[in-house]
Design a protein around this motif. Structure first.
Motif, short mmCIF file in Angstrom:
data_model
loop_
_atom_site.label_atom_id
_atom_site.label_comp_id
_atom_site.label_asym_id
_atom_site.label_seq_id
_atom_site.Cartn_x
_atom_site.Cartn_y
_atom_site.Cartn_z
N CYS A 64 -3.32 18.53 2.72
CA CYS A 64 -3.44 18.06 4.10
C CYS A 64 -2.15 17.42 4.60
N SER A 114 -9.07 7.89 8.87
CA SER A 114 -8.42 9.07 9.43
C SER A 114 -9.40 9.88 10.28
N HIS A 118 -9.00 10.88 14.27
CA HIS A 118 -9.09 12.27 14.73
C HIS A 118 -10.21 12.42 15.76
N LYS A 140 -6.35 19.38 8.61
CA LYS A 140 -5.86 18.31 9.46
C LYS A 140 -5.09 17.30 8.62
N ILE A 142 -3.96 13.77 7.24
CA ILE A 142 -4.65 12.50 7.02
C ILE A 142 -3.84 11.42 7.74
N HIS A 408 -11.08 17.32 6.82
CA HIS A 408 -9.62 17.40 6.78
C HIS A 408 -9.14 18.71 6.16
#
Length: 416
Positions: A64, A114, A118, A140, A142, A408
């Motif tokens: 990630c 995180s 987001h 995605k 972190i 993530h």
């Protein structure tokens, strides 16, 4: 105006075993960093010999990458921080713990913060379980949140147009807490009502969360000769009045099948108020707990005239009986010393909401026993001079650790 309070919860008790058995590996775990707690691992030892969790942490952070969120008030606050050195630093901050339980909590807390960042970038008000599942489509970064000088993480409101430099005025009200097996986040839904309140008062309401596990007394009682010895170690954190309420709990408490005494339950519940309050105001343990006194009063939704009344003196009797939570109004006032053995507070002002949510483990449900843990949410009742009302029922969302992992990185391996 009424504001929604959300509570996101992850119960790690079953996940610890499930992740170990489902995430395949054959390597040896890294030794913990020296200088960390040297308490006995007990039945955790066999789990630590298995490196499945370490592999999960390494693969998640490596694939990630990480982004440190900047402190400046602008939409382009993402500062790339995905190099190997920084990733290794985050991995080490998780794996430095000796106990596998503490590693799980650290990893889950990192992913939860995180995820919240987001989700607010995506929707402006946070997303639930359904939306989380829908977003498991791409990898995605972190996000590492900025912190105040007191160490409190925060999420900047991207639509803020004020000139205020106050973190309270320009950040989303949210709070993180963890006490194994629970990791949680409380936050206020960023709706039009909350936006209007910020415009009128140039401040956001404050919210703090603390999770307590009554069983943590069992984990440490080998250090004390008896229950009195354990409680006496914390007496100085409470005012004379608060301590008297804790000490009288056993004589006033209800008979129940709980393995914990009413006094232990009362102690942890009143501790959670102290901690949730100091987290709400952003100072945490930097504030002396005995420098302020808390008093709780009955809250009746949509009937302000009946709010208040007599002070609630025994929390465990009321809080742990209600699965859907208990809502109180509270005064939290600085103490004014009269002389050595007497204290008083200022005139009563119901300026805080205190909400308790009992937390049940699978073991509690199987044994049909009272909850072994509880979440306490502390939210301010005023934004400047404007009265804040909260919906009586809070919105509770339950997630699993692997939900956060796959949010993530939906491509993470999970071999059974």
């Amino acid at each position: 105006m009424e504001i929604n309070i959300h509570l996101t919860l992850i119960n790690l008790s079953e996940e610890l075993q499930a992740t170990r058995s489902s995430y395949a590996d054959t390597t040896t775990a890294t030794n913990p960093r020296p200088g960390v707690s040297s308490s006995s691992c007990d039945d955790d030892t066999s789990l630590m010999q298995n490196s499945s969790f370490e592999n999960l942490v390494r693969e998640t952070l490596t694939k990630c990458g990480i982004h440190e969120i900047g402190k400046r008030k602008m939409t382009t606050t993402h500062v790339p921080k995905g190099n190997g050195e920084e990733i290794h630093k985050e991995i080490s901050s998780i794996l430095r713990y000796l106990k596998i339980k503490d590693r799980y909590v650290a990893f889950c807390s990192l992913l939860l913060k995180s995820f919240l960042h987001h989700s607010f970038l995506m929707s402006g008000s946070g997303i639930g379980r359904k939306e989380c599942d829908q977003e498991k489509i791409s990898t995605k970064k972190i996000h590492i949140l900025p912190r105040t000088k007191e160490g409190k993480p925060y999420i900047l409101l991207m639509d803020d147009k004020s000139e205020s430099t106050s973190i309270t005025a320009t950040s989303l009200p949210f709070s993180i807490s963890h006490q194994f097996p629970f990791v949680g986040a409380a936050y206020l839904e960023y709706t039009n009502d909350l936006r209007k309140l910020r415009e009128m008062s140039n401040i956001c309401p404050m919210v703090g969360l603390d999770i307590v596990n009554f069983g943590s007394y069992d984990d440490t009682k080998h250090l004390y000769s008896c229950e009195d010895d354990f409680l006496d170690a914390f007496q100085d954190y409470f005012t004379v009045k608060e301590w008297a309420q804790i000490q009288s709990a056993d004589s006033m408490g209800f008979a129940c099948s709980s393995p914990f005494s009413c006094r232990i339950q009362e102690f942890f519940l009143r501790w959670s108020i102290k901690e949730a309050y100091t987290k709400a105001i952003g100072t945490g343990m930097m504030t002396n707990f005995n420098s302020f006194e808390t008093a709780l009063y009955r809250h009746i939704a949509n009937n302000k005239e009946e709010d208040g009344g007599e002070e609630v003196t025994l929390l465990s009797d009321q809080v742990l009986k209600k699965r859907d939570g208990s809502h109180f109004l509270a005064t939290i006032q600085p103490i004014v010393a009269i002389h050595e053995h007497e204290t008083t507070t200022e005139e009563k002002t119901l300026d805080w909401h205190i909400i308790f949510v009992p937390l049940y483990t699978a073991e509690d449900e199987t044994r049909e026993t009272p909850p072994s843990a509880c979440a306490c949410i502390c939210a301010s009742a005023y934004g400047s001079e404007h009265l804040i009302k909260y919906h009586d029922r809070i919105n509770i969302e339950s997630f699993e650790l692997m939900d956060l992992v796959r949010f993530h990185n939906p491509y993470i391996k999970n071999e059974s």
